[in-house]
Design a protein around this motif. Structure first.
Motif, PDB file in Angstrom:
ATOM      1  N   ASP A  60       0.996  -1.040   0.037  1.00  0.00           N
ATOM      2  CA  ASP A  60      -0.128   0.041  -0.389  1.00  0.00           C
ATOM      3  C   ASP A  60       1.003   1.782   0.442  1.00  0.00           C
ATOM      4  OD1 ASP A  60      -2.528  -1.216   0.266  1.00  0.00           O
ATOM      5  OD2 ASP A  60      -2.754  -1.162   1.780  1.00  0.00           O
ATOM      6  N   PHE A  61       2.169   1.422   0.636  1.00  0.00           N
ATOM      7  CA  PHE A  61       3.625   2.410   0.862  1.00  0.00           C
ATOM      8  C   PHE A  61       3.474   2.704  -1.192  1.00  0.00           C
ATOM      9  CE2 PHE A  61       3.122   0.415   5.091  1.00  0.00           C
ATOM     10  CZ  PHE A  61       2.622   1.624   5.756  1.00  0.00           C
ATOM     11  N   GLU A  62       3.362   1.859  -1.916  1.00  0.00           N
ATOM     12  CA  GLU A  62       4.194   2.506  -2.735  1.00  0.00           C
ATOM     13  C   GLU A  62       2.513   2.914  -3.665  1.00  0.00           C
ATOM     14  OE1 GLU A  62       6.870   1.165  -6.684  1.00  0.00           O
ATOM     15  OE2 GLU A  62       5.639  -0.261  -5.501  1.00  0.00           O
ATOM     16  N   ARG A  63       1.447   2.600  -3.691  1.00  0.00           N
ATOM     17  CA  ARG A  63       0.462   1.911  -4.395  1.00  0.00           C
ATOM     18  C   ARG A  63      -0.003   3.995  -3.474  1.00  0.00           C
ATOM     19  NH1 ARG A  63      -5.021   1.983  -3.280  1.00  0.00           N
ATOM     20  NH2 ARG A  63      -4.302   0.012  -1.340  1.00  0.00           N
ATOM     21  N   LEU A  64      -0.154   3.605  -2.636  1.00  0.00           N
ATOM     22  CA  LEU A  64      -0.574   5.190  -1.693  1.00  0.00           C
ATOM     23  C   LEU A  64       0.175   6.829  -2.076  1.00  0.00           C
ATOM     24  CD1 LEU A  64      -2.773   3.799   0.424  1.00  0.00           C
ATOM     25  CD2 LEU A  64      -3.479   4.808  -1.655  1.00  0.00           C
ATOM     26  N   GLY A  65       1.603   6.608  -3.041  1.00  0.00           N
ATOM     27  CA  GLY A  65       2.315   8.159  -2.534  1.00  0.00           C
ATOM     28  C   GLY A  65       3.564   7.915  -1.605  1.00  0.00           C
ATOM     29  N   ALA A  66       3.202   6.945  -0.527  1.00  0.00           N
ATOM     30  CA  ALA A  66       4.359   6.905  -0.165  1.00  0.00           C
ATOM     31  C   ALA A  66       6.007   7.222  -0.586  1.00  0.00           C
ATOM     32  CB  ALA A  66       4.365   6.653   2.200  1.00  0.00           C
ATOM     33  N   ILE A  67       5.771   6.324  -0.725  1.00  0.00           N
ATOM     34  CA  ILE A  67       6.947   6.197  -0.964  1.00  0.00           C
ATOM     35  C   ILE A  67       7.773   7.342  -2.539  1.00  0.00           C
ATOM     36  CG2 ILE A  67       8.855   4.199  -2.582  1.00  0.00           C
ATOM     37  CD1 ILE A  67       7.713   3.824   0.817  1.00  0.00           C
ATOM     38  N   ALA A  68       6.754   7.437  -3.065  1.00  0.00           N
ATOM     39  CA  ALA A  68       7.608   8.981  -4.098  1.00  0.00           C
ATOM     40  C   ALA A  68       7.131   9.876  -3.881  1.00  0.00           C
ATOM     41  CB  ALA A  68       5.394   8.407  -4.587  1.00  0.00           C
ATOM     42  N   ALA A  69       6.384   9.700  -2.427  1.00  0.00           N
ATOM     43  CA  ALA A  69       6.759  11.285  -1.641  1.00  0.00           C
ATOM     44  C   ALA A  69       7.981  11.743  -0.652  1.00  0.00           C
ATOM     45  CB  ALA A  69       5.713  10.887  -0.268  1.00  0.00           C
ATOM     46  N   PHE A 243       3.280  11.910   7.518  1.00  0.00           N
ATOM     47  CA  PHE A 243       3.627  11.469   6.770  1.00  0.00           C
ATOM     48  C   PHE A 243       4.997  12.296   5.859  1.00  0.00           C
ATOM     49  CE2 PHE A 243       6.479   8.168   4.154  1.00  0.00           C
ATOM     50  CZ  PHE A 243       6.858   8.631   4.587  1.00  0.00           C
ATOM     51  N   ARG A 244       3.949  13.109   5.012  1.00  0.00           N
ATOM     52  CA  ARG A 244       4.922  14.027   4.315  1.00  0.00           C
ATOM     53  C   ARG A 244       5.157  15.377   5.364  1.00  0.00           C
ATOM     54  NH1 ARG A 244       0.020  13.437   1.151  1.00  0.00           N
ATOM     55  NH2 ARG A 244       0.213  12.464  -0.909  1.00  0.00           N
ATOM     56  N   ARG A 245       4.892  15.627   6.159  1.00  0.00           N
ATOM     57  CA  ARG A 245       5.050  16.709   7.355  1.00  0.00           C
ATOM     58  C   ARG A 245       6.184  16.119   7.632  1.00  0.00           C
ATOM     59  NH1 ARG A 245       1.181  20.772  10.951  1.00  0.00           N
ATOM     60  NH2 ARG A 245       3.691  21.083  12.374  1.00  0.00           N
ATOM     61  N   HIS A 246       6.538  14.553   8.376  1.00  0.00           N
ATOM     62  CA  HIS A 246       7.692  14.162   8.944  1.00  0.00           C
ATOM     63  C   HIS A 246       8.507  14.476   8.336  1.00  0.00           C
ATOM     64  CE1 HIS A 246       6.596  12.660  12.745  1.00  0.00           C
ATOM     65  NE2 HIS A 246       5.606  11.831  12.936  1.00  0.00           N
ATOM     66  N   LEU A 247       8.425  13.841   6.679  1.00  0.00           N
ATOM     67  CA  LEU A 247       9.402  13.838   5.363  1.00  0.00           C
ATOM     68  C   LEU A 247       9.977  14.562   5.940  1.00  0.00           C
ATOM     69  CD1 LEU A 247       7.795  11.452   3.229  1.00  0.00           C
ATOM     70  CD2 LEU A 247       9.739  10.765   4.676  1.00  0.00           C
ATOM     71  N   ASP A 248       9.316  16.060   5.262  1.00  0.00           N
ATOM     72  CA  ASP A 248       9.878  17.774   5.445  1.00  0.00           C
ATOM     73  C   ASP A 248      10.395  17.836   6.579  1.00  0.00           C
ATOM     74  OD1 ASP A 248       7.977  18.096   3.004  1.00  0.00           O
ATOM     75  OD2 ASP A 248       6.826  19.306   4.265  1.00  0.00           O
ATOM     76  N   THR A 249      10.389  17.412   7.719  1.00  0.00           N
ATOM     77  CA  THR A 249      11.079  18.094   9.289  1.00  0.00           C
ATOM     78  C   THR A 249      12.443  16.922   8.371  1.00  0.00           C
ATOM     79  OG1 THR A 249       9.314  18.518  10.762  1.00  0.00           O
ATOM     80  CG2 THR A 249      11.734  17.491  11.268  1.00  0.00           C
ATOM     81  N   LEU A 250      12.669  15.408   8.054  1.00  0.00           N
ATOM     82  CA  LEU A 250      13.747  15.025   7.803  1.00  0.00           C
ATOM     83  C   LEU A 250      14.471  15.309   6.953  1.00  0.00           C
ATOM     84  CD1 LEU A 250      14.280  12.313   8.964  1.00  0.00           C
ATOM     85  CD2 LEU A 250      13.496  10.822   6.792  1.00  0.00           C
ATOM     86  N   ARG A 251      14.160  16.233   5.578  1.00  0.00           N
ATOM     87  CA  ARG A 251      14.603  17.265   4.688  1.00  0.00           C
ATOM     88  C   ARG A 251      15.600  17.793   5.438  1.00  0.00           C
ATOM     89  NH1 ARG A 251      11.385  19.214   0.767  1.00  0.00           N
ATOM     90  NH2 ARG A 251      10.226  20.977   1.545  1.00  0.00           N
ATOM     91  N   ASP A 252      14.737  18.421   6.543  1.00  0.00           N
ATOM     92  CA  ASP A 252      15.776  19.823   6.880  1.00  0.00           C
ATOM     93  C   ASP A 252      16.806  19.354   7.864  1.00  0.00           C
ATOM     94  OD1 ASP A 252      13.243  21.805   6.735  1.00  0.00           O
ATOM     95  OD2 ASP A 252      12.575  21.416   8.726  1.00  0.00           O
ATOM     96  N   GLN A 253      17.075  17.659   8.634  1.00  0.00           N
ATOM     97  CA  GLN A 253      18.144  17.094   8.919  1.00  0.00           C
ATOM     98  C   GLN A 253      18.997  16.786   8.170  1.00  0.00           C
ATOM     99  OE1 GLN A 253      17.211  15.089  12.569  1.00  0.00           O
ATOM    100  NE2 GLN A 253      15.091  15.716  13.242  1.00  0.00           N
TER     101      GLN A 253
END
Length: 259
Positions: A60-69, A243-253
């Motif tokens: 589901d994570f690939e199908r719903l866009g989490a991997i793409a994010a 999850f996308r907001r968490h990834l933005d935090t990860l990108r800052d680090q």
């Protein structure tokens, strides 16, 4: 009964029925733990391990866009999604399988930083793993984590909060709720001594009737900048937004030069 409470009652009733069906036909556990791996042409030095919830599937994570994010943010992370379904929790083999089949091989492959991202039940699994192997993980992203039933949450709140609550004597093998919250209590006590290790980032829906009061209680333990909530309940749309907001935090680090 108001429409809001009626809808919530029907939702919880449906959930209980679905959960009963899931628990009665739990998929078999496998050794090694099946994995879906997502790498990119460039060699990434870090790994993000995504742990699924009780429903759906690892696909589901690939199908719903989490991997793409992850890829859209040009994060220097490869991604692996173990099929860590409820059976591994029920048999209490989740930690061993993650350690032997995911984390240790990743270190041997040279990954410098390993982060966990846990959705719902996977959030619980992330904390269970870090409780036993804190040195293995460099950070945790929790997405609407399920942290226990109302009884334990109300007990902690009635006691005055996590810091003053006393778990009493218990067997971790028989009482996973006290095991997890006892570790959270220890984590909170360590915070004044310096930066928490590993750091925990929490996001949840403020109208969540599944994870319910667990995430807001955990938020009282974390530094204010490490937790947030958004409108919505316990569904994929809300989880992916978090999850996308968490990834933005990860990108800052882990900043990288964008092409």
């Amino acid at each position: 009964m108001s429409r809001l409470w009626f809808n919530r009652f029907m939702f919880i009733t449906t959930l209980i029925l679905v959960s009963s069906l899931i628990l009665s036909c739990t998929p078999a556990t496998r050794i090694p733990l099946p994995l879906l791996t997502y790498t990119q042409p460039q060699q990434n030095p870090n790994l993000l391990v995504i742990l699924r919830g009780i429903g759906g599937s690892a696909e589901d994570f690939e199908r719903l866009g989490a991997i793409a994010a992850v890829r859209q943010r040009n994060l220097p992370f490869d991604v692996v999604v173990p099929d860590a379904h409820f059976g591994y929790y029920k048999k209490q083999t989740l930690v061993d399988r993650l350690y032997e089949d995911v984390i240790q091989p990743a270190r041997q492959q040279g990954y410098q930083h390993i982060w966990l991202a846990g959705f719902s039940m996977g959030g619980l699994g992330s904390l269970i793993y870090v409780r036993e192997h804190p040195e293995d993980i460099d950070g945790i992203l929790l997405i609407t984590p399920f942290l226990g039933w109302d009884g334990i949450i109300h007990e902690i709140k009635d006691a005055g909060g996590v810091s003053v609550w006393q778990p009493g004597t218990f067997d971790p093998a028989d009482d996973w709720q006290r095991m997890v919250w006892s570790w959270i209590k220890e984590y909170q006590h360590a915070l004044p001594l310096g930066p928490p290790s590993p750091p925990i980032y929490l996001g949840y829906g403020q109208d969540d009737s599944i994870a319910d009061e667990g995430p807001p209680l955990l938020a009282t333990v974390l530094p204010p900048c490490n937790s947030f909530h958004i409108p919505g309940g316990h569904d994929y749309e809300v989880m992916l937004t978090i999850f996308r907001r968490h990834l933005d935090t990860l990108r800052d680090q882990f900043p990288v030069d964008t092409p």
